[in-house]
Scaffold this active site. Structure first.
Site, mmCIF file in Angstrom:
data_model
loop_
_atom_site.group_PDB
_atom_site.id
_atom_site.type_symbol
_atom_site.label_atom_id
_atom_site.label_comp_id
_atom_site.label_asym_id
_atom_site.label_seq_id
_atom_site.Cartn_x
_atom_site.Cartn_y
_atom_site.Cartn_z
ATOM 1 N N TYR A 1 0.839 -1.209 0.000
ATOM 2 C CA TYR A 1 0.000 0.000 0.000
ATOM 3 C C TYR A 1 0.872 1.257 0.000
ATOM 4 O O TYR A 1 0.601 2.227 -0.724
ATOM 5 C CB TYR A 1 -0.891 -0.057 1.241
ATOM 6 C CG TYR A 1 -1.943 1.010 1.358
ATOM 7 C CD1 TYR A 1 -3.120 0.954 0.608
ATOM 8 C CD2 TYR A 1 -1.784 2.064 2.268
ATOM 9 C CE1 TYR A 1 -4.100 1.934 0.755
ATOM 10 C CE2 TYR A 1 -2.769 3.027 2.425
ATOM 11 C CZ TYR A 1 -3.928 2.963 1.666
ATOM 12 O OH TYR A 1 -4.899 3.927 1.820
ATOM 13 N N LYS B 1 0.915 4.116 -2.794
ATOM 14 C CA LYS B 1 0.518 5.491 -2.484
ATOM 15 C C LYS B 1 1.645 6.490 -2.759
ATOM 16 O O LYS B 1 1.375 7.640 -3.127
ATOM 17 C CB LYS B 1 0.036 5.581 -1.028
ATOM 18 C CG LYS B 1 -1.294 4.855 -0.782
ATOM 19 C CD LYS B 1 -2.379 5.295 -1.755
ATOM 20 C CE LYS B 1 -3.789 4.983 -1.292
ATOM 21 N NZ LYS B 1 -4.798 5.327 -2.311
HETATM 22 N N1 LIG Z 1 -9.785 5.694 5.217
HETATM 23 C C1 LIG Z 1 -8.561 6.183 5.386
HETATM 24 O O1 LIG Z 1 -8.123 6.422 6.520
HETATM 25 C C2 LIG Z 1 -7.685 6.472 4.202
HETATM 26 C C3 LIG Z 1 -6.441 7.060 4.460
HETATM 27 C C4 LIG Z 1 -5.595 7.356 3.398
HETATM 28 C C5 LIG Z 1 -5.974 7.063 2.102
HETATM 29 N N2 LIG Z 1 -7.186 6.488 1.870
HETATM 30 C C6 LIG Z 1 -7.537 6.215 0.463
HETATM 31 O O2 LIG Z 1 -8.774 6.819 0.144
HETATM 32 C C7 LIG Z 1 -9.468 6.018 -0.827
HETATM 33 C C8 LIG Z 1 -10.855 5.660 -0.297
HETATM 34 O O3 LIG Z 1 -10.712 4.971 0.928
HETATM 35 P P1 LIG Z 1 -11.946 4.556 1.856
HETATM 36 O O4 LIG Z 1 -11.434 4.562 3.248
HETATM 37 O O5 LIG Z 1 -13.151 5.330 1.500
HETATM 38 O O6 LIG Z 1 -12.103 3.010 1.390
HETATM 39 P P2 LIG Z 1 -13.364 2.042 1.354
HETATM 40 O O7 LIG Z 1 -12.818 0.660 1.454
HETATM 41 O O8 LIG Z 1 -14.409 2.457 2.354
HETATM 42 O O9 LIG Z 1 -13.967 2.304 -0.112
HETATM 43 C C9 LIG Z 1 -13.232 1.970 -1.262
HETATM 44 C C10 LIG Z 1 -14.198 1.778 -2.423
HETATM 45 O O10 LIG Z 1 -13.405 1.436 -3.580
HETATM 46 C C11 LIG Z 1 -14.093 0.414 -4.277
HETATM 47 N N3 LIG Z 1 -13.147 -0.370 -5.088
HETATM 48 C C12 LIG Z 1 -12.173 -1.198 -4.626
HETATM 49 N N4 LIG Z 1 -11.546 -1.780 -5.652
HETATM 50 C C13 LIG Z 1 -12.130 -1.311 -6.792
HETATM 51 C C14 LIG Z 1 -11.912 -1.549 -8.171
HETATM 52 N N5 LIG Z 1 -10.988 -2.421 -8.584
HETATM 53 N N6 LIG Z 1 -12.685 -0.889 -9.073
HETATM 54 C C15 LIG Z 1 -13.655 -0.032 -8.662
HETATM 55 N N7 LIG Z 1 -13.901 0.232 -7.352
HETATM 56 C C16 LIG Z 1 -13.141 -0.401 -6.431
HETATM 57 C C17 LIG Z 1 -14.733 -0.427 -3.188
HETATM 58 O O11 LIG Z 1 -15.783 -1.251 -3.705
HETATM 59 C C18 LIG Z 1 -15.205 0.646 -2.210
HETATM 60 O O12 LIG Z 1 -16.520 1.079 -2.503
HETATM 61 C C19 LIG Z 1 -8.582 4.805 -1.083
HETATM 62 O O13 LIG Z 1 -7.763 5.037 -2.207
HETATM 63 C C20 LIG Z 1 -7.736 4.728 0.162
HETATM 64 O O14 LIG Z 1 -6.529 4.051 -0.068
HETATM 65 C C21 LIG Z 1 -8.051 6.174 2.891
#
Ligand SMILES: NC(=O)c1ccc[n+]([C@@H]2O[C@H](COP(=O)([O-])OP(=O)(O)OC[C@H]3O[C@@H](n4cnc5c(N)ncnc54)[C@H](O)[C@@H]3O)[C@@H](O)[C@H]2O)c1
Length: 253
Positions: free
Chosen positions: A154, A158
């Site tokens: 990851y 990132k």
């Molecule tokens: N939550 C956090 O603390 C956090 C921190 C830093 C970065 N992020 C990044 O923010 C983004 C969103 O995170 P989140 O926490 O809302 O995650 P989440 O798991 O709640 O939602 C992710 C969504 O992406 C969809 N998805 C996954 N693989 C896919 C694919 N191959 N094609 C289409 N859709 C796909 C999933 O079905 C889901 O609806 C991600 O890129 C994550 O890495 C999140």
């Protein structure tokens, strides 16, 4: 007139979490929004919420790692709403493990969704943006780019997105396209809920621990990221490109 009136946005992974909040915010700012997620049904709740608030949106089921599907989705967005002006590469997954236990499959899955997914979606979207000499692309990085135990895959993805962002900014700037990244810290979503489960504690306990060591003494909410992205895709930020903005309450892991 709202900031994004007449604009069309495609948000990947928008069925829930940060993506759903971003889709809702961009719609509230006037954009027509394409809610893309793995299956169409899972994006429908986001679309229903947008429509209930008076906005315009459609759900498309597609896998960002599938070139054919993501290209068709970008083309459908442009056909349905007349253009494609904004792309938010948000879809993401985690497959955490320490290096010695990290499988090749889990490496490929995480690198595939984040890096290949952002590459394919950006390539599909830029065709429409270059033709119009206007566009905004935002990639979701993470504080984990700076290194995080159990997240070699990851973290690599990132940090890779930050280099991808800088390079696209150089290539696409002359065509009126801004490309930036947002690097969230701890945001309350199902993704951080899964991290809590892996650590054997409740999501609330993990959030409380994180808040304690965060300078602003709270964890982030999806709206914190949506607010930042709303600025980056507006015309108020048109001299900002190639940047990664950390939205983390001051906490770098
Ligand atoms: N939550 C956090 O603390 C956090 C921190 C830093 C970065 N992020 C990044 O923010 C983004 C969103 O995170 P989140 O926490 O809302 O995650 P989440 O798991 O709640 O939602 C992710 C969504 O992406 C969809 N998805 C996954 N693989 C896919 C694919 N191959 N094609 C289409 N859709 C796909 C999933 O079905 C889901 O609806 C991600 O890129 C994550 O890495 C999140």
């Amino acid at each position: 007139m709202a900031a994004l009136d007449g604009r069309v946005a495609l948000v990947t992974g928008a069925a829930r979490g940060i993506g759903a909040a971003v889709a809702g915010r961009l719609a509230a700012d006037g954009a027509a929004v394409v809610v893309l997620d793995l299956d169409e049904a899972s994006g429908k709740a986001t679309v229903d919420a947008i429509e209930a608030a008076g906005g315009r949106a459609i759900a498309i089921g597609a896998d960002v790692t599938n070139a054919e599907q993501i290209t068709a989705a970008a083309d459908q967005a442009a056909e349905e709403f007349g253009s494609l002006d904004i792309l938010v590469n948000n879809a993401g997954v985690t497959r955490d493990n320490l290096l010695f236990k990290l499988s090749e499959q889990d490496w490929d899955t995480v690198i595939g969704v984040h890096l290949k997914g952002a590459f394919l979606a950006s390539k599909a979207a830029q065709k429409h943006m270059v033709a119009k000499k206007y566009g905004k692309i935002v990639n979701l990085s993470s504080v984990s780019a700076l290194g995080n135990r159990g997240q070699a895959n990851y973290s690599a993805a990132k940090m890779g997105l930050q280099g991808f962002t800088r390079t696209l900014a150089i290539e696409l700037g002359p065509f009126g396209i801004n490309v930036n990244a947002v690097a969230p810290g701890f945001i309350v979503t199902e993704m951080t809920g899964a991290t809590a489960e892996r650590l054997g504690i409740t999501p609330e306990e993990l959030a409380a621990r994180s808040a304690e060591i965060t300078p602003v003494r709270r964890v982030g909410q999806p709206a914190d990221i949506a607010n930042t992205i709303a600025f980056l895709v507006s015309d108020e930020s048109s001299f900002i490109t190639g940047q990664t903005i950390y939205v983390d309450g001051g906490r770098r892991l």
